[in-house]
Design an enzyme around this catalytic site. Structure first.
Site, PDB file in Angstrom:
ATOM      1  N   ARG A  42       0.838  -1.212   0.000  1.00 55.69           N
ATOM      2  CA  ARG A  42       0.000   0.000   0.000  1.00 55.69           C
ATOM      3  C   ARG A  42       0.868   1.257   0.000  1.00 55.69           C
ATOM      4  O   ARG A  42       0.623   2.202  -0.756  1.00 55.69           O
ATOM      5  CB  ARG A  42      -0.887   0.028   1.254  1.00 55.69           C
ATOM      6  CG  ARG A  42      -1.951  -1.033   1.266  1.00 55.69           C
ATOM      7  CD  ARG A  42      -2.852  -0.866   2.490  1.00 55.69           C
ATOM      8  NE  ARG A  42      -3.706  -2.017   2.639  1.00 55.69           N
ATOM      9  CZ  ARG A  42      -4.543  -2.219   3.662  1.00 55.69           C
ATOM     10  NH1 ARG A  42      -4.623  -1.317   4.625  1.00 55.69           N
ATOM     11  NH2 ARG A  42      -5.284  -3.284   3.722  1.00 55.69           N
ATOM     12  N   ASN A  91      -1.955  10.079  11.197  1.00 58.65           N
ATOM     13  CA  ASN A  91      -3.229   9.738  10.562  1.00 58.65           C
ATOM     14  C   ASN A  91      -3.712   8.330  10.904  1.00 58.65           C
ATOM     15  O   ASN A  91      -4.912   8.120  11.090  1.00 58.65           O
ATOM     16  CB  ASN A  91      -3.092   9.888   9.036  1.00 58.65           C
ATOM     17  CG  ASN A  91      -4.262   9.263   8.303  1.00 58.65           C
ATOM     18  OD1 ASN A  91      -5.379   9.791   8.304  1.00 58.65           O
ATOM     19  ND2 ASN A  91      -4.034   8.100   7.692  1.00 58.65           N
ATOM     20  N   ALA A  92      -2.802   7.349  10.984  1.00 60.84           N
ATOM     21  CA  ALA A  92      -3.246   5.960  11.218  1.00 60.84           C
ATOM     22  C   ALA A  92      -4.056   5.903  12.508  1.00 60.84           C
ATOM     23  O   ALA A  92      -3.611   6.397  13.544  1.00 60.84           O
ATOM     24  CB  ALA A  92      -2.041   5.029  11.307  1.00 60.84           C
ATOM     25  N   GLY A  93      -5.247   5.310  12.437  1.00 64.74           N
ATOM     26  CA  GLY A  93      -6.087   5.318  13.639  1.00 64.74           C
ATOM     27  C   GLY A  93      -7.134   4.227  13.664  1.00 64.74           C
ATOM     28  O   GLY A  93      -7.848   4.065  14.648  1.00 64.74           O
ATOM     29  N   ILE A  94      -7.236   3.497  12.555  1.00 64.40           N
ATOM     30  CA  ILE A  94      -8.205   2.390  12.527  1.00 64.40           C
ATOM     31  C   ILE A  94      -7.406   1.106  12.718  1.00 64.40           C
ATOM     32  O   ILE A  94      -6.645   0.698  11.826  1.00 64.40           O
ATOM     33  CB  ILE A  94      -8.967   2.335  11.182  1.00 64.40           C
ATOM     34  CG1 ILE A  94      -9.549   3.700  10.788  1.00 64.40           C
ATOM     35  CG2 ILE A  94     -10.022   1.235  11.213  1.00 64.40           C
ATOM     36  CD1 ILE A  94     -10.812   4.114  11.468  1.00 64.40           C
ATOM     37  N   GLN A 153     -21.550   8.221  21.254  1.00 59.72           N
ATOM     38  CA  GLN A 153     -22.322   7.664  20.135  1.00 59.72           C
ATOM     39  C   GLN A 153     -22.625   6.199  20.429  1.00 59.72           C
ATOM     40  O   GLN A 153     -21.741   5.477  20.895  1.00 59.72           O
ATOM     41  CB  GLN A 153     -21.497   7.735  18.827  1.00 59.72           C
ATOM     42  CG  GLN A 153     -21.134   9.138  18.398  1.00 59.72           C
ATOM     43  CD  GLN A 153     -20.018   9.135  17.368  1.00 59.72           C
ATOM     44  OE1 GLN A 153     -19.049   8.385  17.473  1.00 59.72           O
ATOM     45  NE2 GLN A 153     -20.127   9.993  16.377  1.00 59.72           N
ATOM     46  N   GLY A 156     -20.856   1.561  18.912  1.00 52.66           N
ATOM     47  CA  GLY A 156     -19.853   0.538  19.206  1.00 52.66           C
ATOM     48  C   GLY A 156     -18.412   0.967  19.029  1.00 52.66           C
ATOM     49  O   GLY A 156     -17.561   0.130  18.701  1.00 52.66           O
ATOM     50  N   TYR A 160     -12.211   3.052  20.498  1.00 55.67           N
ATOM     51  CA  TYR A 160     -11.634   3.956  19.488  1.00 55.67           C
ATOM     52  C   TYR A 160     -11.719   5.400  20.006  1.00 55.67           C
ATOM     53  O   TYR A 160     -10.746   6.163  19.956  1.00 55.67           O
ATOM     54  CB  TYR A 160     -12.442   3.758  18.208  1.00 55.67           C
ATOM     55  CG  TYR A 160     -12.263   4.757  17.097  1.00 55.67           C
ATOM     56  CD1 TYR A 160     -11.135   4.736  16.288  1.00 55.67           C
ATOM     57  CD2 TYR A 160     -13.256   5.705  16.823  1.00 55.67           C
ATOM     58  CE1 TYR A 160     -10.991   5.630  15.226  1.00 55.67           C
ATOM     59  CE2 TYR A 160     -13.131   6.595  15.776  1.00 55.67           C
ATOM     60  CZ  TYR A 160     -11.993   6.564  14.983  1.00 55.67           C
ATOM     61  OH  TYR A 160     -11.864   7.442  13.942  1.00 55.67           O
ATOM     62  N   GLY A 191     -15.353  13.917  10.180  1.00 54.27           N
ATOM     63  CA  GLY A 191     -16.632  13.212  10.150  1.00 54.27           C
ATOM     64  C   GLY A 191     -16.506  12.014   9.221  1.00 54.27           C
ATOM     65  O   GLY A 191     -15.395  11.628   8.817  1.00 54.27           O
TER      66      GLY A 191
HETATM   67  N1  LIG Z   1     -13.007   6.933   7.525  1.00 49.50           N
HETATM   68  C1  LIG Z   1     -13.757   7.713   8.301  1.00 49.50           C
HETATM   69  O1  LIG Z   1     -14.961   7.866   8.098  1.00 49.50           O
HETATM   70  C2  LIG Z   1     -13.111   8.453   9.449  1.00 49.50           C
HETATM   71  C3  LIG Z   1     -13.919   9.266  10.277  1.00 49.50           C
HETATM   72  C4  LIG Z   1     -13.320   9.964  11.315  1.00 49.50           C
HETATM   73  C5  LIG Z   1     -11.956   9.869  11.528  1.00 49.50           C
HETATM   74  N2  LIG Z   1     -11.217   9.067  10.728  1.00 49.50           N
HETATM   75  C6  LIG Z   1      -9.775   8.966  10.998  1.00 49.50           C
HETATM   76  O2  LIG Z   1      -9.042   9.175   9.811  1.00 49.50           O
HETATM   77  C7  LIG Z   1      -7.840   8.410   9.870  1.00 49.50           C
HETATM   78  C8  LIG Z   1      -7.713   7.556   8.614  1.00 49.50           C
HETATM   79  O3  LIG Z   1      -8.824   6.700   8.534  1.00 49.50           O
HETATM   80  P1  LIG Z   1      -9.124   5.851   7.224  1.00 49.50           P
HETATM   81  O4  LIG Z   1     -10.590   5.640   7.173  1.00 49.50           O
HETATM   82  O5  LIG Z   1      -8.432   6.460   6.062  1.00 49.50           O
HETATM   83  O6  LIG Z   1      -8.425   4.467   7.607  1.00 49.50           O
HETATM   84  P2  LIG Z   1      -8.071   3.210   6.707  1.00 49.50           P
HETATM   85  O7  LIG Z   1      -8.208   2.020   7.595  1.00 49.50           O
HETATM   86  O8  LIG Z   1      -8.831   3.224   5.414  1.00 49.50           O
HETATM   87  O9  LIG Z   1      -6.524   3.425   6.332  1.00 49.50           O
HETATM   88  C9  LIG Z   1      -5.577   3.570   7.351  1.00 49.50           C
HETATM   89  C10 LIG Z   1      -4.275   2.884   6.998  1.00 49.50           C
HETATM   90  O10 LIG Z   1      -3.547   2.812   8.241  1.00 49.50           O
HETATM   91  C11 LIG Z   1      -2.762   1.647   8.217  1.00 49.50           C
HETATM   92  N3  LIG Z   1      -2.394   1.241   9.583  1.00 49.50           N
HETATM   93  C12 LIG Z   1      -3.182   0.613  10.488  1.00 49.50           C
HETATM   94  N4  LIG Z   1      -2.469   0.349  11.598  1.00 49.50           N
HETATM   95  C13 LIG Z   1      -1.210   0.822  11.381  1.00 49.50           C
HETATM   96  C14 LIG Z   1      -0.024   0.812  12.151  1.00 49.50           C
HETATM   97  N5  LIG Z   1       0.000   0.250  13.373  1.00 49.50           N
HETATM   98  N6  LIG Z   1       1.085   1.371  11.637  1.00 49.50           N
HETATM   99  C15 LIG Z   1       1.075   1.927  10.387  1.00 49.50           C
HETATM  100  N7  LIG Z   1      -0.034   1.948   9.610  1.00 49.50           N
HETATM  101  C16 LIG Z   1      -1.167   1.395  10.108  1.00 49.50           C
HETATM  102  C17 LIG Z   1      -3.650   0.614   7.545  1.00 49.50           C
HETATM  103  O11 LIG Z   1      -2.865  -0.447   7.003  1.00 49.50           O
HETATM  104  C18 LIG Z   1      -4.373   1.447   6.491  1.00 49.50           C
HETATM  105  O12 LIG Z   1      -3.757   1.337   5.220  1.00 49.50           O
HETATM  106  C19 LIG Z   1      -7.905   7.594  11.164  1.00 49.50           C
HETATM  107  O13 LIG Z   1      -7.208   8.248  12.183  1.00 49.50           O
HETATM  108  C20 LIG Z   1      -9.369   7.578  11.473  1.00 49.50           C
HETATM  109  O14 LIG Z   1      -9.610   7.397  12.848  1.00 49.50           O
HETATM  110  C21 LIG Z   1     -11.750   8.357   9.680  1.00 49.50           C
END
Ligand SMILES: NC(=O)c1ccc[n+]([C@@H]2O[C@H](COP(=O)([O-])OP(=O)(O)OC[C@H]3O[C@@H](n4cnc5c(N)ncnc54)[C@H](O)[C@@H]3O)[C@@H](O)[C@H]2O)c1
Length: 252
Positions: A42, A91-94, A153, A156, A160, A191
């Protein structure tokens, strides 16, 4: 305005979705970008796409929850670009294998991953870049968070949200400590984003859209543009702030 030439940015979790958009826009503004992801393929794909459109980028596959690995890759990237990292986007957070369940249904072994990733991931990356930013008298830290950090919220995501609210507190204190060194730290609380579309039913998406005044989900290039501002010279007077970027939603 918002010219990032001469800067080196690390964007974590940038191998897809929001992080890929952020990395792309920072590169378009002139930054050399370290594209981090847990998955090498990726990170490579995004890094190659940036280079293909004329930008500067390298892929850096590492787990941000592993401090030794973070430090090693940050040092390697600084060598490669012959400049320390002066922009960090946490940014990584999921977390991998995330499950959305009410707290009562979670087992204790399911508590830790989102907290580790959102709090320790950000602490590790900040630790690895902060001294050089302070020594240089310039640095920008952008924390990607979520409205769920500040709004209860029933969907679930309590663990997080525990991670997100914890890291938001850290960033506010960091900003207070590092402003004197020219290092700012701000939070973008997102959001719902477009990448959710593939993970939800049409009815769920309709319900979400009904709460968003602009009537659409978030766009990663727009998030990237906000990061470009927060990473720029021009944002030097703003620090310690949480900015909601959610299409005007009042429900977060
Ligand atoms: N998608 C949404 O609707 C949403 C809403 C609110 C906040 N966010 C926040 O935005 C950010 C990005 O979310 P997203 O939806 O793009 O996520 P995503 O899961 O689509 O992409 C995130 C990437 O992070 C990488 N990752 C996971 N754990 C890791 C680690 N330990 N080290 C390095 N990389 C790692 C994953 O491999 C993935 O490619 C996050 O912080 C998330 O909390 C997203």
């Amino acid at each position: 305005m918002f010219d990032l030439h001469g800067r080196v940015a690390l964007v974590t979790g940038a191998g897809q979705s929001v992080g890929a958009g952020i990395a792309t826009v920072l590169a378009r503004q002139g930054a050399a970008v370290v594209v981090n992801d847990l998955y090498a393929d990726r990170a490579e794909q995004v890094s190659k796409a940036i280079v293909a459109e004329g930008g500067r980028a390298i892929a850096a596959a590492f787990d941000i929850t592993d401090l030794d690995s973070v430090v090693e890759h940050v040092d390697r990237a600084a060598e490669k670009f012959d400049h320390h990292i002066d922009i960090l986007v946490n940014n990584a957070g999921i977390a991998e294998g995330r499950v959305n369940l009410p707290f009562r249904q979670l087992t204790p072994d399911q508590w830790r991953a989102p907290i580790d990733l959102n709090i320790y991931g950000a602490l590790n990356c900040t630790k690895a870049v902060l001294d050089k930013m302070c020594d240089a008298g310039w640095g920008r830290i952008v924390q990607i968070s979520s409205g769920s950090a500040r709004a209860g919220q029933n969907i679930g995501v309590s663990m997080y949200a525990t991670g997100k609210s914890g890291v938001e507190g850290f960033i506010r204190h960091l900003a207070a400590e590092t402003g004197q060194f020219g290092v700012t730290a701000n939070i973008l609380a997102l959001g719902h984003q477009k990448n959710l579309e593939s993970k939800m039913t049409e009815q769920m998406i309709r319900d979400i859209l009904a709460t968003i005044p602009i009537g659409r989900l978030g766009d990663s290039i727009e998030i990237g543009a906000a990061c470009a501002y927060l990473a720029s010279d021009e944002s030097g007077g703003m620090t310690g702030q949480t900015i909601d970027f959610n299409g005007g939603s009042q429900t977060r």
